[in-house]
Design a protein around this motif. Sequence first.
Motif, PDB file in Angstrom:
ATOM      1  N   GLN A 110       0.764  -1.339   0.020  1.00 51.23           N
ATOM      2  CA  GLN A 110       0.096  -0.078  -0.014  1.00 51.23           C
ATOM      3  C   GLN A 110       0.714   1.309   0.102  1.00 51.23           C
ATOM      4  O   GLN A 110       0.302   2.237  -0.320  1.00 51.23           O
ATOM      5  CB  GLN A 110      -1.000  -0.028   1.253  1.00 51.23           C
ATOM      6  CG  GLN A 110      -0.650  -0.129   2.547  1.00 51.23           C
ATOM      7  CD  GLN A 110      -1.623   0.191   3.541  1.00 51.23           C
ATOM      8  OE1 GLN A 110      -2.300   1.205   3.397  1.00 51.23           O
ATOM      9  NE2 GLN A 110      -1.926  -0.893   4.419  1.00 51.23           N
ATOM     10  N   LYS A 115      -4.005   2.404  -2.311  1.00 52.60           N
ATOM     11  CA  LYS A 115      -4.929   1.741  -1.640  1.00 52.60           C
ATOM     12  C   LYS A 115      -6.153   1.462  -2.209  1.00 52.60           C
ATOM     13  O   LYS A 115      -7.219   1.081  -1.806  1.00 52.60           O
ATOM     14  CB  LYS A 115      -5.186   2.348  -0.329  1.00 52.60           C
ATOM     15  CG  LYS A 115      -4.149   2.190   0.522  1.00 52.60           C
ATOM     16  CD  LYS A 115      -4.355   3.635   1.726  1.00 52.60           C
ATOM     17  CE  LYS A 115      -2.804   3.829   2.242  1.00 52.60           C
ATOM     18  NZ  LYS A 115      -3.155   5.214   2.942  1.00 52.60           N
ATOM     19  N   TYR A 214      -4.310  -4.041  -2.474  1.00 55.13           N
ATOM     20  CA  TYR A 214      -3.260  -4.445  -1.373  1.00 55.13           C
ATOM     21  C   TYR A 214      -3.864  -5.697  -0.413  1.00 55.13           C
ATOM     22  O   TYR A 214      -3.134  -6.496   0.079  1.00 55.13           O
ATOM     23  CB  TYR A 214      -2.776  -3.280  -0.917  1.00 55.13           C
ATOM     24  CG  TYR A 214      -3.482  -2.756   0.374  1.00 55.13           C
ATOM     25  CD1 TYR A 214      -4.526  -1.712   0.253  1.00 55.13           C
ATOM     26  CD2 TYR A 214      -3.351  -3.214   1.702  1.00 55.13           C
ATOM     27  CE1 TYR A 214      -5.417  -1.071   1.255  1.00 55.13           C
ATOM     28  CE2 TYR A 214      -4.094  -2.680   2.841  1.00 55.13           C
ATOM     29  CZ  TYR A 214      -5.066  -1.832   2.510  1.00 55.13           C
ATOM     30  OH  TYR A 214      -5.857  -1.183   3.549  1.00 55.13           O
ATOM     31  N   ASP A 215      -5.045  -5.624   0.055  1.00 60.39           N
ATOM     32  CA  ASP A 215      -5.464  -6.378   0.917  1.00 60.39           C
ATOM     33  C   ASP A 215      -6.539  -7.466   0.606  1.00 60.39           C
ATOM     34  O   ASP A 215      -7.081  -8.152   1.220  1.00 60.39           O
ATOM     35  CB  ASP A 215      -6.580  -5.532   2.010  1.00 60.39           C
ATOM     36  CG  ASP A 215      -7.608  -4.973   1.362  1.00 60.39           C
ATOM     37  OD1 ASP A 215      -7.647  -5.096   0.029  1.00 60.39           O
ATOM     38  OD2 ASP A 215      -8.496  -4.432   1.905  1.00 60.39           O
TER      39      ASP A 215
ATOM     40  N   GLU B  32      -5.955   6.630   8.206  1.00 58.93           N
ATOM     41  CA  GLU B  32      -5.216   6.779   7.058  1.00 58.93           C
ATOM     42  C   GLU B  32      -4.748   5.340   6.392  1.00 58.93           C
ATOM     43  O   GLU B  32      -4.451   5.176   5.370  1.00 58.93           O
ATOM     44  CB  GLU B  32      -3.992   7.440   7.547  1.00 58.93           C
ATOM     45  CG  GLU B  32      -4.382   8.914   7.443  1.00 58.93           C
ATOM     46  CD  GLU B  32      -3.209   9.944   7.712  1.00 58.93           C
ATOM     47  OE1 GLU B  32      -2.217  10.236   6.859  1.00 58.93           O
ATOM     48  OE2 GLU B  32      -2.950  10.331   9.003  1.00 58.93           O
ATOM     49  N   THR B  33      -4.641   4.404   7.441  1.00 61.50           N
ATOM     50  CA  THR B  33      -4.316   3.159   7.174  1.00 61.50           C
ATOM     51  C   THR B  33      -5.536   1.929   7.584  1.00 61.50           C
ATOM     52  O   THR B  33      -6.437   2.529   8.215  1.00 61.50           O
ATOM     53  CB  THR B  33      -3.068   2.624   7.551  1.00 61.50           C
ATOM     54  OG1 THR B  33      -3.220   2.801   9.011  1.00 61.50           O
ATOM     55  CG2 THR B  33      -1.805   3.513   7.150  1.00 61.50           C
ATOM     56  N   GLY B  34      -5.161   0.962   7.180  1.00 63.07           N
ATOM     57  CA  GLY B  34      -6.512  -0.146   7.596  1.00 63.07           C
ATOM     58  C   GLY B  34      -7.256  -0.536   6.550  1.00 63.07           C
ATOM     59  O   GLY B  34      -7.165   0.238   5.420  1.00 63.07           O
ATOM     60  N   PRO B  35      -8.352  -1.156   7.041  1.00 60.86           N
ATOM     61  CA  PRO B  35      -9.427  -1.408   6.050  1.00 60.86           C
ATOM     62  C   PRO B  35     -10.105  -0.230   5.282  1.00 60.86           C
ATOM     63  O   PRO B  35     -10.547  -0.305   4.122  1.00 60.86           O
ATOM     64  CB  PRO B  35     -10.470  -2.391   6.672  1.00 60.86           C
ATOM     65  CG  PRO B  35      -9.937  -2.078   8.045  1.00 60.86           C
ATOM     66  CD  PRO B  35      -8.538  -1.751   8.280  1.00 60.86           C
ATOM     67  N   ALA B  37      -8.681   2.846   4.659  1.00 62.78           N
ATOM     68  CA  ALA B  37      -7.500   3.637   4.393  1.00 62.78           C
ATOM     69  C   ALA B  37      -8.138   4.421   2.970  1.00 62.78           C
ATOM     70  O   ALA B  37      -7.656   5.489   2.786  1.00 62.78           O
ATOM     71  CB  ALA B  37      -6.360   2.828   3.880  1.00 62.78           C
TER      72      ALA B  37
END
Lengths: 290, 379
Positions: A110, A115, A214-215, B32-35, B37
């Motif tokens: 990311q 993202k 990315y996830d 800002e980050t994570g699922p 984001a």
Amino acid sequence: MPELLQFLLSGITVGAVYALVALGFTIIYNASDVVNFAQGEFVMLGGMITFFAHAAGLPLPLAALIAIIATAAIGVALNKLAIEPARGAPVVSLIIITIGASIFIRGATQLVFDKQLHRFPAFSGDQPILIGGATILPQSLWVIAGALAIFFCLRLFFTRTLIGRAVLATANNRIAAQLVGINTNYVMTLSFAMSAAIGALAGVLVTPITLTGYDVGLALALKGFAAAMLGGMGNPKGALVGGLLLGVLEAMTAGYISSQYKDAAAFVVILAVLFAMPQGLFGRKSTDRV
Amino acid sequence: MKFAFTTTALALVLGLAAPALADIKIGATLSETGPAAFLGDPEAKTLKMLVEEINAAGGVNGEKIELIVYDDGGDPNKARTFATRLVEDDEVVAVIGGTTTGTSMAIIPVFEDAEVPFISLAGAIEIIDPVKPYTFKTPHTDRMACAKIFEDMKKAGITKIGVISGSDGFGASMRKQCLGIIGEYGIEVLADETYGPTDADMTPQLTNIKGKEGIQAVLNPGFGQGPAIVTRNYAQLAVGLPLYQSHGVASDGFIELAGAEAAEGVRLPGTALLVAEILPENDPQRAVVTAYKEAYEKATGKPVSTFGGYAHDALRILVDAITRAGSAEPSDIRGAIEATKGFVGTTGIVTMTAEDHLGLDLSAFRMLEIEKGGWKIVE
């Protein structure tokens, strides 16, 4: 009746995706008894690198080739930097290292890319193929063909080539393998490179259907792992059959019972199989000598 | 030695003195980050960009804004820690944030207790219903999106629909809101299917919907990759009925993911920001959305998103309130936000009252249709 056929085709499409991920699991498992939970990240990298190389102007086949080579290199780096230094650690510790590696790769992706979700065009267009009132996309055929091709290559590799047998020997008994002159370090490196390359190829094939981001790796790894367990860990035939079975099971549950229970039904069946046959449908029976 | 000591001491004093120059401190806790984001990232970029812009133009009431942003990664526990830190250590006068409904709901009590105004950037109606004195929000609610869609269906004479929704938070919440108000429009749901947020194929569910007698349209409340795959499967199965998507996918990225061909004719409620270029010249929001879009795309090199727009509106409303209040006291700011009238934002035109801490009506949504890979306003 066309409904049944449609559910079956949907199930095979999704099942082939699971099978591809499960096939990637088999190689590293065969070499080291380690379940590599970064396998889903290899799939993700295959899709992401191809997308960005393609978006940068490269033709799709070249972009895919770059993605596969780059992912294989990342696989080798994972082995050299994280797995090899921990040699001698219990298998569980190594598995935890691969989970850590998968989180690291996700984070790095990311930062390096972005993202957002991405998709690149299907290889042979989006015109659905009609089969008896049901439809399937040409890309699904690519995925199914890819899963079959990798399955046959792996089968030949493990049964007909010296290096393939060396991989199996290393898994069976590392010290004995070293004593008969097998370079086990090389075997491990090769396994990670191959496994990453197969993952990346899977990513290239499935991205037009499943999209990439990315996830996406974690969900793929979980389903691929379930498929591999169902079929029997470490067995290419098990990975293929397990993946297809899991996909069809999900599609049938979603179609005939309720989409709410789709995942639950699949896991209940897997648990039932593992209760009756702990080694999976095609797994080797392991006996410990005392 | 002495010289070194003096310079250190001097540096320390300067270092401490610099932020104490009576800046207006505004806090933010974003994912800002994570699922989440892809929501939090444009929000954070927007806030930083606007604060720079405002400070360069002389600040608010002659004072500069100091923005303190924390990244909670979408984790409500972390968000709560940061909320407490913003209030107790950083002593901010107002907070923007709570990218998701989960993080917003977790931190609201902190601000209500500390009596610091908080503007949420999350969708759920629970945030402002019932009204809490210090809590506001900028994004329109699920229920408004449902109402907009059902109005359009009613106009087209559609009375029987199938619903396929994501089982994630967004999909489940919007499905519930839609089913709650659908009766008011005389529309009936004949099929109700779901899919998982990471599913790769929804043809079995869509086959079942297609097989139901009498369905005139399909509605898909969802978010992320699911709706794009639903749209592709919908085209694959040649269902042939109007397909309605939600505001959760209102972005150019959706057309790209679903493919222009598969997305042709899909209808969804979106904001003015999404269609900045094709807004009529006399549209009241045109100037605001065009300015924000240009500035954001120049500053970040990335396409503007609705979510960044929520942050834009939150900060502008806040600055507007501070200017009108002529004071940076939290309670004065709160009062001024509540008195916001006819504020033109990217999401809509905001008029708040003591009973309404959102202040948007259905005109905040434009009914859009995808045509040849682009957007068309259909009303």
